[in-house]
Design a protein around this motif. Structure first.
Motif, PDB file in Angstrom:
ATOM      1  N   ALA A 207       0.876  -1.233  -0.065  1.00  0.00           N
ATOM      2  CA  ALA A 207       0.158  -0.088   0.131  1.00  0.00           C
ATOM      3  C   ALA A 207       0.831   1.123   0.126  1.00  0.00           C
ATOM      4  O   ALA A 207       0.482   2.216  -0.724  1.00  0.00           O
ATOM      5  N   TRP A 208       2.080   1.176   0.864  1.00  0.00           N
ATOM      6  CA  TRP A 208       2.887   2.616   0.830  1.00  0.00           C
ATOM      7  C   TRP A 208       3.439   2.693  -0.547  1.00  0.00           C
ATOM      8  O   TRP A 208       3.367   4.034  -1.034  1.00  0.00           O
ATOM      9  N   MET A 230      -4.715  -1.899   1.816  1.00  0.00           N
ATOM     10  CA  MET A 230      -5.113  -1.140   3.140  1.00  0.00           C
ATOM     11  C   MET A 230      -6.389  -1.819   3.590  1.00  0.00           C
ATOM     12  O   MET A 230      -6.422  -2.312   4.824  1.00  0.00           O
ATOM     13  N   THR A 231      -7.150  -2.201   3.026  1.00  0.00           N
ATOM     14  CA  THR A 231      -8.383  -3.148   3.300  1.00  0.00           C
ATOM     15  C   THR A 231      -7.820  -4.606   3.718  1.00  0.00           C
ATOM     16  O   THR A 231      -8.550  -4.963   4.676  1.00  0.00           O
ATOM     17  N   ALA A 232      -7.298  -4.972   2.874  1.00  0.00           N
ATOM     18  CA  ALA A 232      -6.663  -6.521   3.400  1.00  0.00           C
ATOM     19  C   ALA A 232      -6.027  -6.256   4.598  1.00  0.00           C
ATOM     20  O   ALA A 232      -6.158  -7.532   5.423  1.00  0.00           O
ATOM     21  N   LEU A 233      -5.188  -5.415   4.931  1.00  0.00           N
ATOM     22  CA  LEU A 233      -4.502  -5.334   6.324  1.00  0.00           C
ATOM     23  C   LEU A 233      -5.514  -4.967   7.088  1.00  0.00           C
ATOM     24  O   LEU A 233      -5.423  -5.731   8.522  1.00  0.00           O
ATOM     25  N   TYR A 251       0.573   4.916   9.398  1.00  0.00           N
ATOM     26  CA  TYR A 251       0.829   6.264   9.031  1.00  0.00           C
ATOM     27  C   TYR A 251       0.064   6.471   7.844  1.00  0.00           C
ATOM     28  O   TYR A 251      -0.688   7.458   7.338  1.00  0.00           O
ATOM     29  N   LEU A 252       0.065   5.618   6.924  1.00  0.00           N
ATOM     30  CA  LEU A 252      -0.601   5.757   5.482  1.00  0.00           C
ATOM     31  C   LEU A 252      -2.084   5.656   5.749  1.00  0.00           C
ATOM     32  O   LEU A 252      -2.924   6.558   4.946  1.00  0.00           O
ATOM     33  N   ALA A 253      -2.850   4.757   6.696  1.00  0.00           N
ATOM     34  CA  ALA A 253      -4.136   5.121   7.116  1.00  0.00           C
ATOM     35  C   ALA A 253      -4.586   6.145   7.423  1.00  0.00           C
ATOM     36  O   ALA A 253      -5.500   6.769   6.758  1.00  0.00           O
ATOM     37  N   ASN A 257      -6.981   8.750   4.992  1.00  0.00           N
ATOM     38  CA  ASN A 257      -8.192   9.090   5.488  1.00  0.00           C
ATOM     39  C   ASN A 257      -8.036  10.682   5.434  1.00  0.00           C
ATOM     40  O   ASN A 257      -9.482  11.099   5.025  1.00  0.00           O
ATOM     41  N   VAL A 258      -7.437  11.273   5.601  1.00  0.00           N
ATOM     42  CA  VAL A 258      -7.358  12.921   4.935  1.00  0.00           C
ATOM     43  C   VAL A 258      -7.519  12.998   3.780  1.00  0.00           C
ATOM     44  O   VAL A 258      -8.300  14.041   3.476  1.00  0.00           O
ATOM     45  N   GLU A 259      -6.428  12.519   2.978  1.00  0.00           N
ATOM     46  CA  GLU A 259      -6.456  12.689   1.383  1.00  0.00           C
ATOM     47  C   GLU A 259      -7.511  12.225   0.567  1.00  0.00           C
ATOM     48  O   GLU A 259      -7.898  12.697  -0.376  1.00  0.00           O
ATOM     49  N   GLN A 260      -7.954  10.864   0.950  1.00  0.00           N
ATOM     50  CA  GLN A 260      -8.803  10.386  -0.044  1.00  0.00           C
ATOM     51  C   GLN A 260     -10.063  10.061   0.823  1.00  0.00           C
ATOM     52  O   GLN A 260     -11.039   9.462   0.092  1.00  0.00           O
ATOM     53  N   GLY A 261     -10.330  10.218   1.814  1.00  0.00           N
ATOM     54  CA  GLY A 261     -11.490  10.119   2.661  1.00  0.00           C
ATOM     55  C   GLY A 261     -12.091   8.640   2.637  1.00  0.00           C
ATOM     56  O   GLY A 261     -13.137   8.310   2.801  1.00  0.00           O
ATOM     57  N   THR A 262     -10.874   7.798   3.026  1.00  0.00           N
ATOM     58  CA  THR A 262     -11.086   6.333   3.095  1.00  0.00           C
ATOM     59  C   THR A 262     -11.614   5.985   4.426  1.00  0.00           C
ATOM     60  O   THR A 262     -11.450   6.642   5.354  1.00  0.00           O
TER      61      THR A 262
END
Length: 262
Positions: A207-208, A230-233, A251-253, A257-262
């Motif tokens: 993902a990173w 990230m969903t798999a993780l 960190y990536l999560a 969340n901020v940049e992509q609204g995931t």
């Protein structure tokens, strides 16, 4: 604990990094176990020599032993990255381009076409998890993308970065959310199991790299792959932490969340 414990000495980490670089990258250093670096002239993957750096002082596997081939991307890339972050240009240091030498870890001779911990399988069984222990095959690519950001104009770095992203995107597509494997064969493009434990947190490394590739190249497939990994993780029922990839996932999560609204 006191707010200001005594005695107290604040470590000057920048100075320490400068001294490390000056001390380690001295080909003329004298003494037992010195110098700490050597040149590997076997020219694996690219027609150029590559610098080796000792993983441990006096490591009998390294230096001129084993044709000078046993050196690890984790140490070499880490040293280049650390120096770069404090302003040392490793692409032209004393007439040597240490950044460009890192290309030799891109294992195209074996068709894996990703960065790996060694330059070739001949020394793989001497230590480290080349081609059999997933985090060893993923983390050098995390490091490479960080170095690529520092040296965006370095020859071949663009297409190498894209090759890595393509491999990781295809691997995630094949895995379909199931990272319960010991490693992934990026030449045969198939997940593998051996005596080493399953490493679900390899998804964090995938993902990173994929998100970094998306930010660099704008290819929405890479964003899709990053979200998938990230969903798999996140779907793990147990703590998948093994070695060092999970902090990158955390960190990536937050960033996604901020940049992509995931």
């Amino acid at each position: 604990m006191a707010n200001l414990p005594q005695p107290l000495k604040i470590i000057d980490w920048k100075l320490m990094a400068q001294n490390f670089d000056k001390t380690i990258y001295d080909l003329n250093a004298k003494g037992e176990y010195w110098p700490m670096i050597w040149m590997d002239s076997t020219r694996k993957n690219f027609d150029q020599p590559v610098m080796g750096i000792y993983t441990a002082v006096g490591d009998v596997r390294q230096g001129k032993n084993n044709k000078g081939m046993f050196h690890e991307a984790l140490a070499n890339m880490g040293a280049v990255m650390g120096a770069s972050l404090i302003g040392i240009d490793k692409s032209k240091q004393n007439g040597i381009n240490y950044a460009a030498m890192l290309k030799n870890y891109f294992n195209r001779d074996t068709k894996w076409n990703i960065m790996m911990n060694n330059t070739a399988p001949e020394v793989a069984l001497l230590g480290g998890g080349y081609g059999r222990d997933w985090w060893y095959d993923v983390y050098p690519n995390v490091l490479f993308y960080a170095i690529y950001e520092q040296y965006p104009n370095e020859k071949d770095f663009d297409w190498i970065a894209k090759s890595i992203a393509e491999k990781f995107y295809l691997a995630d597509s094949i895995l379909k959310g199931d990272y319960n494997y010991s490693y992934f064969d990026y030449a045969a493009m198939k997940p593998m199991k051996n005596q080493i434990c399953a490493q679900q947190d390899a998804a964090a490394g995938h993902a990173w790299v994929l998100y970094a590739a998306y930010k660099k190249f704008g290819d929405k497939r890479y964003l899709k792959g990053a979200i998938s990994a990230m969903t798999a993780l996140e779907s793990n029922k147990i703590n998948p932490t093994y070695e060092l990839l999970m902090p990158f996932g955390a960190y990536l999560a937050a960033r996604m969340n901020v940049e992509q609204g995931t």
